[in-house]
Motif scaffolding. Structure first.
Motif, short mmCIF file in Angstrom:
data_model
loop_
_atom_site.label_atom_id
_atom_site.label_comp_id
_atom_site.label_asym_id
_atom_site.label_seq_id
_atom_site.Cartn_x
_atom_site.Cartn_y
_atom_site.Cartn_z
N ILE A 37 -5.38 -6.38 -5.55
CA ILE A 37 -4.68 -5.11 -6.04
C ILE A 37 -4.64 -4.32 -3.89
O ILE A 37 -3.68 -3.32 -4.57
CB ILE A 37 -5.49 -3.71 -6.03
CG1 ILE A 37 -5.01 -4.30 -8.00
CG2 ILE A 37 -5.08 -2.84 -7.29
CD1 ILE A 37 -6.04 -3.77 -9.14
N GLY A 90 -1.87 -4.80 -2.21
CA GLY A 90 -1.18 -4.28 -3.07
C GLY A 90 -0.40 -2.73 -2.54
O GLY A 90 0.77 -2.64 -2.11
N LEU A 91 -1.28 -1.92 -2.53
CA LEU A 91 -1.45 -0.15 -2.22
C LEU A 91 -1.27 -0.59 -0.82
O LEU A 91 -0.45 1.20 -1.09
CB LEU A 91 -3.33 0.12 -2.74
CG LEU A 91 -3.69 0.30 -3.95
CD1 LEU A 91 -5.06 0.57 -4.05
CD2 LEU A 91 -1.95 0.93 -5.05
N TYR A 92 -1.32 -1.35 0.09
CA TYR A 92 -0.81 -1.64 1.62
C TYR A 92 0.30 -1.74 1.79
O TYR A 92 1.31 -2.26 3.26
CB TYR A 92 -1.70 -1.49 2.79
CG TYR A 92 -3.08 -1.26 2.65
CD1 TYR A 92 -3.91 -1.42 1.87
CD2 TYR A 92 -3.05 -0.54 4.12
CE1 TYR A 92 -4.96 0.24 1.87
CE2 TYR A 92 -4.20 0.80 3.98
CZ TYR A 92 -5.51 0.71 3.28
OH TYR A 92 -6.71 1.60 3.71
N GLY A 93 0.81 -1.92 0.30
CA GLY A 93 2.52 -2.66 1.03
C GLY A 93 2.57 -4.41 1.06
O GLY A 93 3.80 -4.58 1.30
N ASN A 109 6.58 3.05 0.19
CA ASN A 109 5.86 1.97 -0.24
C ASN A 109 5.60 1.58 -1.88
O ASN A 109 4.80 1.90 -2.18
CB ASN A 109 4.56 2.01 0.37
CG ASN A 109 3.58 1.34 0.43
OD1 ASN A 109 3.75 0.12 -0.27
ND2 ASN A 109 2.42 1.38 0.33
N PRO A 130 -1.55 3.82 2.73
CA PRO A 130 -0.30 4.36 2.40
C PRO A 130 0.89 4.12 1.37
O PRO A 130 1.59 3.74 1.48
CB PRO A 130 0.26 3.47 3.52
CG PRO A 130 -0.39 1.73 3.62
CD PRO A 130 -2.04 1.86 2.15
N TYR A 155 6.44 -0.71 -3.57
CA TYR A 155 5.60 -2.58 -2.94
C TYR A 155 3.91 -1.66 -4.19
O TYR A 155 3.07 -2.34 -4.84
CB TYR A 155 5.94 -3.54 -1.81
CG TYR A 155 4.11 -4.55 -3.40
CD1 TYR A 155 5.04 -5.67 -4.19
CD2 TYR A 155 2.75 -5.09 -2.80
CE1 TYR A 155 4.68 -5.85 -4.54
CE2 TYR A 155 2.60 -5.69 -3.48
CZ TYR A 155 3.29 -6.48 -4.34
OH TYR A 155 2.56 -8.02 -4.39
N GLY A 156 3.99 -0.48 -2.87
CA GLY A 156 2.04 -0.47 -3.15
C GLY A 156 2.60 0.80 -4.47
O GLY A 156 1.33 0.93 -5.37
N THR A 169 2.20 -1.16 -7.24
CA THR A 169 1.08 -2.50 -7.46
C THR A 169 -0.25 -1.08 -8.03
O THR A 169 -0.60 -1.75 -9.22
CB THR A 169 0.38 -2.36 -5.78
OG1 THR A 169 1.07 -3.07 -5.31
CG2 THR A 169 -1.18 -3.47 -6.25
#
Lengths: 314, 253
Positions: free
Chosen positions: A101, A104-107, B2, B96, B4-5, B8
């Motif tokens: 996770i 993912g949060l960091y892309g 972002n 980010p 994808y972030g 997620t």
């Protein structure tokens, strides 16, 4: 020289009126292993929290690799991994999921190989499937280290990462950090273990009461600010007369039983005034039976600076 | 961006409430069934005055909507509260993610939870009755906008609350009265004139009334007027979330 982190005139006054930072400027060279030291309440954590973007500064600027944090947040944060001081954990998931996770949060699509390596290096593999509520305090802290590294940041900030971690694991954690540093990551850490900082870091800054007392390379700090003590052993107890005291004045002479103790100073090139001191001692007491020199270590320097900031010239 | 972030975070939020589905889905369904049984026995075969509708059928859309609104609120508020207490908020603040990405993820997850709760409730309640579905477009519009508004309020409430006590205060003194006094259990036409006009100042009233109109085709107010009020409220609540999060209100102080 290019800088991984540049902090300019950073000020922070909390809403309760307490000033934590009063104009901090600091530059962390790219690729360095940088330690930020200071007594409790010096403003270290406030500074780290501003870098991590969890606290807003009252004024001042922060740049990562030449990019402004507050105007290019996502770009900066993508390249930054922070291990916060407070233990944080997500009670709904297991460590392996938490790492996926966080990535993912960091892309970043989770890199399975890297995640397994992180779990392995931080000795969490056995616990990777357990709910994080079952983890011990030390494991939670290691999980935070893994979370900070999961998106492969260029800049790693560790705020007291070894508090409550046992000696064996601490050593392995530092080995891992050294390896990351060798592979090009810049590392900024705060710690209370000064001997660790002295051993690991090539750059050091000392802050106290919201201000930077000194910021330079570890060796130049130890050379320029750090003094050493020359101990000359004689066969019988010594007594310094007033006349001898004047001769030895430059070296702040003390007597400890049979030994004469003189303080040596180093110039910026690291050369000490050993010869002058030794000659002066011989002229007073004759040749000694033993000669030894004890260098001041980071802890001595740290205590001296934070107790008496006026001494700092560098 | 972002995205994808954002995706997620959305899946994390959805998995979070699915992990504890007994409290987040089964419990609200049970509560609604109990309300339905108690009230319908108490009211018997009575019709709602001025509406030509069985009380039973009147009650169902209101109960479903009330559960959806409360669950949308609970999803964001409890996520932010638990995050604050466990310090997970720090991880989110360091990531980010822009305010927009973050708010989109949180609100979408709140809508998903509300919709799941709504569908489960309907599946449970429908066998007891023969409620018509008049206009699915109305039902979806009010259901989704209502969940967004309540998700946004939960987010703001979560940011504001420093402790679980603050959160309980918000829940018991603002959210519960507003939802209970919004015409779930009664038609406002049954109320004295003064209370009718008070009800028209309750935003929840339009949500419940419009949602019910979607099923029964009758309501207490003009559905198009309700629609514009709800749309404006939705946009305002999203904008407020974005503004407060990017300011770091009560989080970065």
């Amino acid at each position: 020289m290019s800088f991984a982190i540049e902090v300019n005139q950073l000020q922070k006054t909390y809403t309760n009126g307490k000033t934590a930072l009063s104009g901090v400027s600091l530059a962390v060279p790219e690729g360095s292993f940088f330690s930020l030291l200071g007594p409790n309440g010096a403003g270290k954590s406030t500074l780290i929290n501003i870098l991590a973007d969890t606290v807003k500064p009252t004024s001042g600027s922060v740049q990562f690799l030449g990019h402004d944090l507050f105007s290019e947040r996502a770009w900066c944060k993508r390249r930054l991994g922070v291990v916060p001081q407070e233990v944080a954990f997500d009670p709904f998931f297991a460590p392996r999921d938490i790492l996926k996770i966080t990535s993912g949060l960091y892309g970043v699509k989770p890199d399975k190989v890297w995640i397994e390596e992180l779990l392995e290096r931080l000795e969490l593999t056995q616990h990777a499937g357990k709910n994080s509520r079952q983890l011990s305090g030390g494991m939670r802290r290691r999980l935070l280290v893994a979370q900070a590294l999961v998106h492969k940041p260029k800049i790693i900030i560790l705020d007291e990462p070894t508090a409550g971690v046992d000696v064996e694991l601490r050593k392995r954690l530092w080995d891992f950090m050294r390896e990351l540093n060798r592979n090009g990551s810049t590392i900024l850490l705060t710690t209370h273990y000064l001997e660790e900082a002295e051993e690991l870091c090539n750059q050091v800054a000392i802050i106290d009461k919201g201000q930077v007392l000194t910021s330079q390379s570890m060796t130049s700090l130890l050379n320029s600010v750090g003094s050493s003590t020359l101990a000359l052993g004689y066969h019988s107890p010594l007594h310094i007369t007033a006349e001898q005291h004047i001769t030895l004045e430059d070296f702040s002479p003390r007597v400890d039983g049979n030994a004469l103790l003189l303080t040596l100073k180093k110039d910026t090139a690291g050369n000490s005034n050993f010869n002058d001191a030794y000659q002066a001692a011989i002229s007073c007491f004759g040749a000694s039976s033993t000669v030894s020199i004890e260098d001041e270590d980071l802890e001595d320097v740290f205590l001296r600076l934070t107790n008496n900031p006026a001494e700092v010239q560098a | 961006m972002n995205w994808y972030g954002c995706y997620t975070l959305f899946t994390r939020e959805v998995r979070r409430f699915l992990n504890v589905n007994m409290q987040t889905i089964v419990a609200p369904a049970l509560t609604a069934v109990m309300y339905l049984i108690v009230f319908s026995y108490a009211m018997g075969d009575r019709q709602v005055p001025g509406m030509e509708v069985d009380y039973f059928n009147f009650l169902i859309p209101g109960l479903v909507m009330m559960a959806m609104l409360q669950n949308a609120f609970a999803n964001t508020s409890s996520s932010i509260m638990v995050g604050k207490l466990m310090n997970v908020q720090i991880i989110l603040m360091m990531a980010p993610l822009s305010a927009l990405e973050l708010i989109v993820a949180f609100l979408s997850a709140a809508v998903v939870r509300a919709v799941i709760v709504g569908v489960v409730l309907l599946l449970v309640l429908v066998p007891f009755t023969h409620i018509p579905i008049g206009n699915i477009g109305f039902i979806l519009f009010y259901g989704i906008c209502g969940s967004i508004i309540m998700g946004a309020m939960g987010l703001i409430g979560g940011m504001w609350s420093k402790t679980f006590d603050d959160m309980a205060l918000l829940n018991n003194f603002i959210i519960m009265p507003l939802t209970f006094l919004s015409g779930v259990f009664y038609s406002v036409k049954q109320l004295p004139e003064m209370w009718q006009s008070v009800n028209h100042w309750n935003p929840f009233f339009y949500l419940i009334d419009g949602f019910r109109f979607g099923f029964l085709g009758v309501g207490d107010t003009d559905p198009y007027k309700a629609m514009s009020i709800v749309l404006i409220a939705t946009l305002i609540s999203i904008a407020a979330c974005l503004k407060l999060w990017s300011l770091g209100w009560r989080l970065k102080e």
